[in-house]
Design a protein around this motif. Sequence first.
Motif, PDB file in Angstrom:
ATOM      1  N   ALA A 134      71.449  24.187  18.169  1.00 26.00           N
ATOM      2  CA  ALA A 134      71.463  25.609  18.976  1.00 26.00           C
ATOM      3  C   ALA A 134      70.070  25.709  19.925  1.00 26.00           C
ATOM      4  CB  ALA A 134      71.468  26.741  17.969  1.00 26.00           C
ATOM      5  N   VAL A 135      69.006  25.325  19.810  1.00 26.46           N
ATOM      6  CA  VAL A 135      67.940  25.375  20.462  1.00 26.46           C
ATOM      7  C   VAL A 135      68.148  24.302  21.497  1.00 26.46           C
ATOM      8  CG1 VAL A 135      65.344  24.973  20.851  1.00 26.46           C
ATOM      9  CG2 VAL A 135      66.467  26.423  18.763  1.00 26.46           C
ATOM     10  N   GLN A 136      68.684  22.949  21.206  1.00 24.52           N
ATOM     11  CA  GLN A 136      68.899  21.976  22.283  1.00 24.52           C
ATOM     12  C   GLN A 136      69.953  22.647  23.277  1.00 24.52           C
ATOM     13  OE1 GLN A 136      67.543  18.500  22.172  1.00 24.52           O
ATOM     14  NE2 GLN A 136      68.291  18.956  24.446  1.00 24.52           N
ATOM     15  N   LYS A 137      71.015  23.226  22.952  1.00 24.67           N
ATOM     16  CA  LYS A 137      71.766  23.844  23.820  1.00 24.67           C
ATOM     17  C   LYS A 137      71.274  24.899  24.787  1.00 24.67           C
ATOM     18  CE  LYS A 137      76.674  25.904  24.137  1.00 24.67           C
ATOM     19  NZ  LYS A 137      76.488  26.438  25.336  1.00 24.67           N
ATOM     20  N   ILE A 138      70.580  25.711  24.173  1.00 26.88           N
ATOM     21  CA  ILE A 138      69.862  26.573  24.955  1.00 26.88           C
ATOM     22  C   ILE A 138      68.961  26.012  26.069  1.00 26.88           C
ATOM     23  CG2 ILE A 138      68.120  28.630  25.097  1.00 26.88           C
ATOM     24  CD1 ILE A 138      69.135  29.162  22.248  1.00 26.88           C
ATOM     25  N   VAL A 139      68.187  24.976  25.709  1.00 28.84           N
ATOM     26  CA  VAL A 139      67.387  24.340  26.698  1.00 28.84           C
ATOM     27  C   VAL A 139      68.173  23.677  27.735  1.00 28.84           C
ATOM     28  CG1 VAL A 139      65.870  22.288  26.897  1.00 28.84           C
ATOM     29  CG2 VAL A 139      65.499  23.872  24.898  1.00 28.84           C
ATOM     30  N   ASP A 140      69.279  22.857  27.217  1.00 34.47           N
ATOM     31  CA  ASP A 140      70.131  22.225  28.215  1.00 34.47           C
ATOM     32  C   ASP A 140      70.849  23.092  29.001  1.00 34.47           C
ATOM     33  OD1 ASP A 140      69.690  19.518  27.626  1.00 34.47           O
ATOM     34  OD2 ASP A 140      71.135  19.571  25.889  1.00 34.47           O
ATOM     35  N   ASP A 141      71.491  24.177  28.516  1.00 36.30           N
ATOM     36  CA  ASP A 141      71.941  25.385  29.691  1.00 36.30           C
ATOM     37  C   ASP A 141      70.926  25.723  30.774  1.00 36.30           C
ATOM     38  OD1 ASP A 141      74.108  25.198  28.413  1.00 36.30           O
ATOM     39  OD2 ASP A 141      74.124  27.137  27.166  1.00 36.30           O
ATOM     40  N   GLN A 142      69.844  25.960  30.332  1.00 41.34           N
ATOM     41  CA  GLN A 142      68.664  26.561  31.293  1.00 41.34           C
ATOM     42  C   GLN A 142      68.429  25.528  32.381  1.00 41.34           C
ATOM     43  OE1 GLN A 142      69.006  30.167  30.021  1.00 41.34           O
ATOM     44  NE2 GLN A 142      67.477  29.519  31.789  1.00 41.34           N
ATOM     45  N   ILE A 143      68.337  24.106  31.874  1.00 36.40           N
ATOM     46  CA  ILE A 143      68.301  22.989  32.795  1.00 36.40           C
ATOM     47  C   ILE A 143      69.305  23.098  33.677  1.00 36.40           C
ATOM     48  CG2 ILE A 143      67.899  20.702  33.074  1.00 36.40           C
ATOM     49  CD1 ILE A 143      66.108  20.691  30.392  1.00 36.40           C
ATOM     50  N   ASP A 144      70.511  23.063  33.305  1.00 36.29           N
ATOM     51  CA  ASP A 144      71.765  23.065  34.218  1.00 36.29           C
ATOM     52  C   ASP A 144      71.920  24.024  34.957  1.00 36.29           C
ATOM     53  OD1 ASP A 144      72.806  20.949  32.497  1.00 36.29           O
ATOM     54  OD2 ASP A 144      73.975  22.262  31.420  1.00 36.29           O
ATOM     55  N   ALA A 145      71.501  25.153  34.552  1.00 39.80           N
ATOM     56  CA  ALA A 145      71.262  26.356  35.585  1.00 39.80           C
ATOM     57  C   ALA A 145      70.134  26.056  36.768  1.00 39.80           C
ATOM     58  CB  ALA A 145      71.031  27.544  34.806  1.00 39.80           C
ATOM     59  N   MET A 146      69.194  25.464  36.399  1.00 40.96           N
ATOM     60  CA  MET A 146      68.184  25.230  37.484  1.00 40.96           C
ATOM     61  C   MET A 146      68.667  24.168  38.380  1.00 40.96           C
ATOM     62  SD  MET A 146      64.110  25.041  36.184  1.00 40.96           S
ATOM     63  CE  MET A 146      64.518  23.591  34.901  1.00 40.96           C
ATOM     64  N   LEU A 147      69.159  23.058  37.800  1.00 37.62           N
ATOM     65  CA  LEU A 147      69.586  22.034  38.783  1.00 37.62           C
ATOM     66  C   LEU A 147      70.811  22.533  39.549  1.00 37.62           C
ATOM     67  CD1 LEU A 147      69.735  19.116  36.029  1.00 37.62           C
ATOM     68  CD2 LEU A 147      68.281  19.400  37.931  1.00 37.62           C
ATOM     69  N   ALA A 148      71.399  23.270  39.292  1.00 41.85           N
ATOM     70  CA  ALA A 148      72.604  23.825  40.015  1.00 41.85           C
ATOM     71  C   ALA A 148      72.226  24.982  41.020  1.00 41.85           C
ATOM     72  CB  ALA A 148      73.535  24.680  39.166  1.00 41.85           C
ATOM     73  N   GLY A 149      70.784  25.322  41.070  1.00 44.59           N
ATOM     74  CA  GLY A 149      70.374  26.441  41.997  1.00 44.59           C
ATOM     75  C   GLY A 149      69.579  25.806  43.082  1.00 44.59           C
ATOM     76  N   PRO A 150      68.950  26.741  43.981  1.00 38.82           N
ATOM     77  CA  PRO A 150      68.015  26.207  44.890  1.00 38.82           C
ATOM     78  C   PRO A 150      66.868  25.913  44.317  1.00 38.82           C
ATOM     79  CG  PRO A 150      68.120  28.618  44.711  1.00 38.82           C
ATOM     80  CD  PRO A 150      69.162  28.208  43.698  1.00 38.82           C
ATOM     81  N   LYS A 151      66.096  25.018  45.138  1.00 38.02           N
ATOM     82  CA  LYS A 151      64.593  24.758  44.798  1.00 38.02           C
ATOM     83  C   LYS A 151      63.663  24.715  46.085  1.00 38.02           C
ATOM     84  CE  LYS A 151      65.913  19.870  45.501  1.00 38.02           C
ATOM     85  NZ  LYS A 151      66.058  18.504  44.890  1.00 38.02           N
ATOM     86  N   PRO A 152      62.362  25.230  45.708  1.00 42.58           N
ATOM     87  CA  PRO A 152      61.668  24.962  44.601  1.00 42.58           C
ATOM     88  C   PRO A 152      62.220  25.879  43.751  1.00 42.58           C
ATOM     89  CG  PRO A 152      60.176  25.628  46.376  1.00 42.58           C
ATOM     90  CD  PRO A 152      61.621  25.021  47.098  1.00 42.58           C
TER      91      PRO A 152
END
Length: 409
Positions: free
Chosen positions: A126-144
Amino acid sequence: MSDTTTSAGENSAEIPAFPMSKNTAACPFDPAPDLYTQRQEGPLTRVRLWDGSTPWLVTGYNDQRSVLADPRVSANLNTPGFPSTSPPVAAAKTSLFRMDDPEHARLRRMITAPFAIKRVNAMRPAVQKIVDDQIDAMLAGPKPVDLVEAFALPVPSVVISELLGVPYDAHEFFQDNSQIMASRNSTPEQKSGAVRTLIEYLHGLISDKVSNPGDDLLSGLAEPIKTGELTQQEAAGLGILLLAAGHETTANMIALGTLALLQHPDQLALLRESEDPKVVTSAVEELLRYLNIAHDGRLRAATEDFEVAGQIIHAGEGLIMPNEIGNRDPEIFDDPDRLDITRDARRHVAFGFGVHQCLGQSLARVELQIVYSTLYKRIPTLKLATELDQIPFKDDGIIYGVYKLPVTW
């Protein structure tokens, strides 16, 4: 054996003030320079608090553990000589942190089971999924992107909310109030107001769970409330403690640990390129040793006379154990000011020692292991999007870290 005392007014102007300022510009990951100075002067020295009192500062690793394990010291704010590092908040007197046995043991026992290692390890997927979901959201958004807002805060907030059974949509409400509680710039009235606000919210939430319990930690308190073993006020206090400690400390460790690794690219590369889970485990323990999140140390007051490091501590005298300088003790850790994720750092005192050792340390370790083994592999080119001297460090509270961490890739 020495038997010296220093009254609050005796040469207090010559005694260094505590808490001590870190040199964030030059060494943001190291203890305050004055802590090193005090250690050179002796294993126990006096420091001066905001109210003019002069408790003992204990700098040695073994001496800190000895004091924290001694039944002749108290964690209770009401104990004569207790070294409050800021004006005390009335509601804090009911915190599990500030209770002694047997009351401390009675309440702690009611919330221990969800943090058992076996139960926490079962949460890894469950924690792994939460971490991956947040990384997915970061990668899909603007940067920095600000890693604190986009990743470091959401991950532990979601985890602790799900564990306790608190709606995640209340996370900003909890973060805002917990930051007021942790800031040295907040007045006692502001801190008390934040505590009252949180208690009112949790009172209502716990009332709902007493009527309609679910499969979460707060629901698990419903039965002892019904039987009279636990009051609803006590349950709300436990909820505040777990929410604040469960997201603030881990969130700051995620962000500050990432910054430390980015400033030590050899260590980051070793962690990122290894497929050995033991390397990840070792890295987490070393970062917990090397960094410091709990900024004011462990606070105690002597209830009886006893001796530590050849010094008689009298009943009614306060003691402060800053874990960051204990974790940099050269008698325990070779070259302690160097970050080395291959060292065996498991003996660190980042989670304290003795009966008040951090209840949630197993959960924190699992979260950090998953974060540190995932983030840098999924974003291997992660880097700062600003200069180190532009990063705002948290020098104004009892929890150390960074307010923002701009990164890109």
